[in-house]
Design an enzyme around this catalytic site. Structure first.
Site, PDB file in Angstrom:
ATOM      1  CD  GLU A 199      -3.657  -2.578   7.085  1.00  0.00           C
ATOM      2  OE1 GLU A 199      -2.487  -2.713   6.739  1.00  0.00           O
ATOM      3  OE2 GLU A 199      -4.370  -1.642   6.698  1.00  0.00           O
ATOM      4  CB  SER A 214       4.975  -1.615  11.915  1.00  0.00           C
ATOM      5  OG  SER A 214       4.528  -0.283  12.126  1.00  0.00           O
ATOM      6  CD  GLU A 233      -3.054   5.591   6.429  1.00  0.00           C
ATOM      7  OE1 GLU A 233      -3.000   5.639   5.190  1.00  0.00           O
ATOM      8  OE2 GLU A 233      -2.178   5.053   7.132  1.00  0.00           O
ATOM      9  CE  LYS A 281      -0.244   3.285   4.624  1.00  0.00           C
ATOM     10  NZ  LYS A 281      -0.207   3.374   6.081  1.00  0.00           N
ATOM     11  N   GLY A 309       2.178   2.305  10.604  1.00  0.00           N
ATOM     12  CA  GLY A 309       3.102   3.429  10.450  1.00  0.00           C
ATOM     13  C   GLY A 309       3.795   3.844  11.737  1.00  0.00           C
ATOM     14  CG  ASN A 358      -1.784   1.190   1.361  1.00  0.00           C
ATOM     15  OD1 ASN A 358      -1.857   1.999   0.437  1.00  0.00           O
ATOM     16  ND2 ASN A 358      -2.450   1.334   2.500  1.00  0.00           N
ATOM     17  CG  HIS A 394      -5.899   1.933   4.909  1.00  0.00           C
ATOM     18  ND1 HIS A 394      -5.480   2.941   5.741  1.00  0.00           N
ATOM     19  CD2 HIS A 394      -4.896   1.022   4.868  1.00  0.00           C
ATOM     20  CE1 HIS A 394      -4.260   2.656   6.177  1.00  0.00           C
ATOM     21  NE2 HIS A 394      -3.884   1.498   5.665  1.00  0.00           N
TER      22      HIS A 394
HETATM   23  P1  PGA Z   1       2.661   0.349   7.531  1.00  0.00           P
HETATM   24  O1  PGA Z   1       1.195   0.535   6.897  1.00  0.00           O
HETATM   25  O2  PGA Z   1       3.204  -0.959   6.989  1.00  0.00           O
HETATM   26  O3  PGA Z   1       3.438   1.539   7.079  1.00  0.00           O
HETATM   27  O4  PGA Z   1       2.483   0.273   9.016  1.00  0.00           O
HETATM   28  C1  PGA Z   1       0.347  -0.559   6.720  1.00  0.00           C
HETATM   29  C2  PGA Z   1      -0.935  -0.112   6.074  1.00  0.00           C
HETATM   30  O5  PGA Z   1      -1.431   0.976   6.408  1.00  0.00           O
HETATM   31  O6  PGA Z   1      -1.492  -0.834   5.224  1.00  0.00           O
END
Ligand code: PGA
Length: 248
Positions: free
Chosen positions: A165, A211, A96, A12, A171, A10, A94
């Site tokens: 997640e 992460s 976000e 983003k 993140g 992803n 997601h």
């Molecule tokens: P990250 O994000 O691996 O940077 O923690 C995962 C995601 O949001 O899909």
């Protein structure tokens, strides 16, 4: 149980043409485990470009789409448009999208339903916040989010991957431990067995996201109910290849 390992990247809102060329060249160089399904989630404006430069063995996903085919929805893109430029996957729900853009369970479900009806495959994301986990509400939240998807998915489970997640792990560099992730994946599978069907529970692939790095991927991948990853930050780096190959 024969669930094919599936790793999503992803990106983003990251990348420009130079960086995208580097990422794609790195993936082409691989080598990538052929037994793993790879899907990269690309910013909308680069979808067609990425589709034109990746090998067919790597699928390309949008990171969002709207819930109807066309119309007066300024700034949105539809599943029909994605299909038109050769994109077959979309990431929906997601955290976000949920937290920054205020998408509620119902809207996520409507988007999932329309994406599936339009012939897209969906990575549907769920997961609890730190506050919810600390309040002992992890299962309640994950089951509620998944319940909202049940009628949206209907009999199209074969076209859905779930991504668990935990928001506190996204993140932050704080990965869920393999035990923490396995526990939620396993209880979600049990819940699906009762609330969807035993066949769905057995067959559906549940990715872990939050992460994931080359350093922790192998241990997570060894858990019996973890069927892949959804990777943010590390999917922009060369180590994404090692994460794809984590079950080797
Ligand atoms: P990250 O994000 O691996 O940077 O923690 C995962 C995601 O949001 O899909």
């Amino acid at each position: 149980m024969g669930r094919k390992f599936v790793v999503g990247g992803n990106w983003k809102m990251n990348g420009d043409k130079n960086q995208i060329n580097e990422i794609v060249n790195n993936l082409k160089k691989g080598p990538l485990d052929e037994n793993v399904e790879v899907i990269i989630g690309v910013p909308a404006i680069y979808l067609a470009y990425v589709k034109s430069i990746v090998p067919d063995s790597i699928a390309v996903a949008a990171q969002n789409c709207w819930k109807v085919p066309k119309g007066a929805f300024t700034g949105e893109i539809s599943p029909a448009m994605l299909k038109d430029v050769g994109i077959n996957w979309v990431i929906l729900g997601h955290s976000e999208r949920r937290s920054i853009f205020g998408e509620k369970d119902e809207l996520v479900a409507e988007k999932v339903a329309h994406a599936l009806e339009s012939g897209l495959k969906v990575i549907a994301c769920i997961g609890e916040t730190l506050e919810e986990r600390e309040a002992g509400k992890t299962e309640e939240v994950v089951f509620r989010q998944t319940k909202a998807l049940l009628s949206a998915i209907g009999d199209k489970w074969a076209n859905v991957v779930l991504a668990y997640e935990p928001v506190w792990a996204i993140g932050t560099g704080k990965t869920a431990s393999p035990q923490q992730a396995q526990e939620v994946h396993s209880s979600l599978r049990n819940w699906l067995s009762t609330n969807a069907s035993p066949d769905v529970a057995n067959a559906v692939r549940i990715q872990y996201g939050g992460s994931v790095t080359a350093a922790n991927a192998k241990e997570l991948a060894a858990c019996s109910d973890i069927d892949g990853f959804l990777v943010g930050g590390a999917s922009l780096k060369p180590e994404f290849v090692d994460i794809i190959n984590a079950t080797k």
